[in-house]
Design a protein around this motif. Structure first.
Motif: not given
Length: 292
Positions: A40-60
């Motif tokens: 776990a110390p090698h990974f950021n467990q909060q990586w996907a918690m950023a507001k970046w992913w909360e706009d209702g859109l998908a990264e394609v």
């Protein structure tokens, strides 16, 4: 005729090749969480918690891709879709309504391609799901292949102490069934997502068990690699923008390399694998692909 994807050593329409781990018995897994927790110390467990992913859109992200089929390098487009969804535990799928108290957020990663050959086309679709605050531990995976010899479907779900794999294939000796899989692993199919959450600036180096690629037409029991993961700065000549270079040495003469953009959200820019599944980013955009 035989379809050969070098990454798995399999033929599609013949059983002349011996399965990698045929006959191996499953084992109960009692405390596999501990192995991943140590990493776990090698990974950021909060990586996907950023507001970046909360706009209702998908990264394609669309890639120029290569894979060896029928002993020839085939070129095609490969699509990676990453999007946040709300899951219902009742059915373990995306909910149709937010008016229920038991929902939890996941990150969905879809991997799709159509590969033309001299004989007939191959289609692959793999869907991976991770709890939003757990980029390392797979929550669910489904993967399917379709071509003129038949179709194969595999599903892997987190049962707590182990993963449960159910499968249905057209291969003699496989057919349909289920088996327990180890839970102390990363899945090779998931590395383009999971490795995005590495704490790159620390340039970690560590060992981890990796389950072999599931995006195949076979449903044999996966083999496991004791892999060495190493992060370093990518060379300027390797990618069009500054990148982290992540090497995953699965075994002798089996090395995968992934390049991730240094800027968030650390898009996969390039991939090379020991079996010739190569990707190079062509374009990336955010939009609601499910809307007309």
């Amino acid at each position: 005729m035989g379809f050969v994807a070098l990454g798995n050593g399999l033929n599609a329409c013949s059983t002349s090749e011996e399965e990698v781990v045929s006959g191996r018995k499953s084992r109960p897994v009692l405390d596999d969480n501990a192995a991943l927790l140590k990493l776990a110390p090698h990974f950021n467990q909060q990586w996907a918690m950023a507001k970046w992913w909360e706009d209702g859109l998908a990264e394609v992200a669309t890639y120029e891709a290569e894979r060896v089929v029928y002993d020839k390098v085939r070129r095609f487009e490969y699509t990676l879709i990453t999007v946040k969804e709300e899951f219902t535990p009742q059915f373990n799928v995306k909910t149709d309504t937010l008016q229920r108290p038991d929902l939890f957020p996941v990150m969905k990663v879809n991997q799709f391609c159509r590969i033309e050959t001299d004989q007939y086309p191959y289609h692959y679709l793999t869907s991976l799901f991770f709890r939003r605050d757990e980029p390392m531990a797979l929550h669910k995976m489904t993967t399917s292949s379709q071509e003129w010899c038949g179709n194969t479907f595999k599903a892997i779900t987190d049962e707590g102490l182990h993963y449960l794999q159910t499968y249905n294939s057209y291969w003699d000796g496989q057919g349909s069934g289920e088996r327990q899989l180890r839970r102390d692993v990363l899945f090779e199919d998931a590395l383009p997502y999971t490795l995005r959450s590495l704490r790159f600036t620390r340039k970690p180096s560590f060992r981890v068990t990796v389950a072999e690629l599931q995006q195949t037409s076979k449903a044999s029991r996966p083999s496991y690699y004791t892999a060495q993961v190493k992060v370093e700065d990518g060379l300027a000549a390797d990618t069009p923008e500054p990148a982290w270079r992540v090497t995953v040495a699965l075994a002798d003469n089996k090395q995968n390399v992934y390049w991730f953009a240094k800027k968030y959200p650390n898009v996969l820019l390039r991939q090379t694998t020991w079996d010739g599944r190569n990707l190079r980013l062509k374009s990336v955009r955010r939009y609601a692909y499910w809307k007309a």
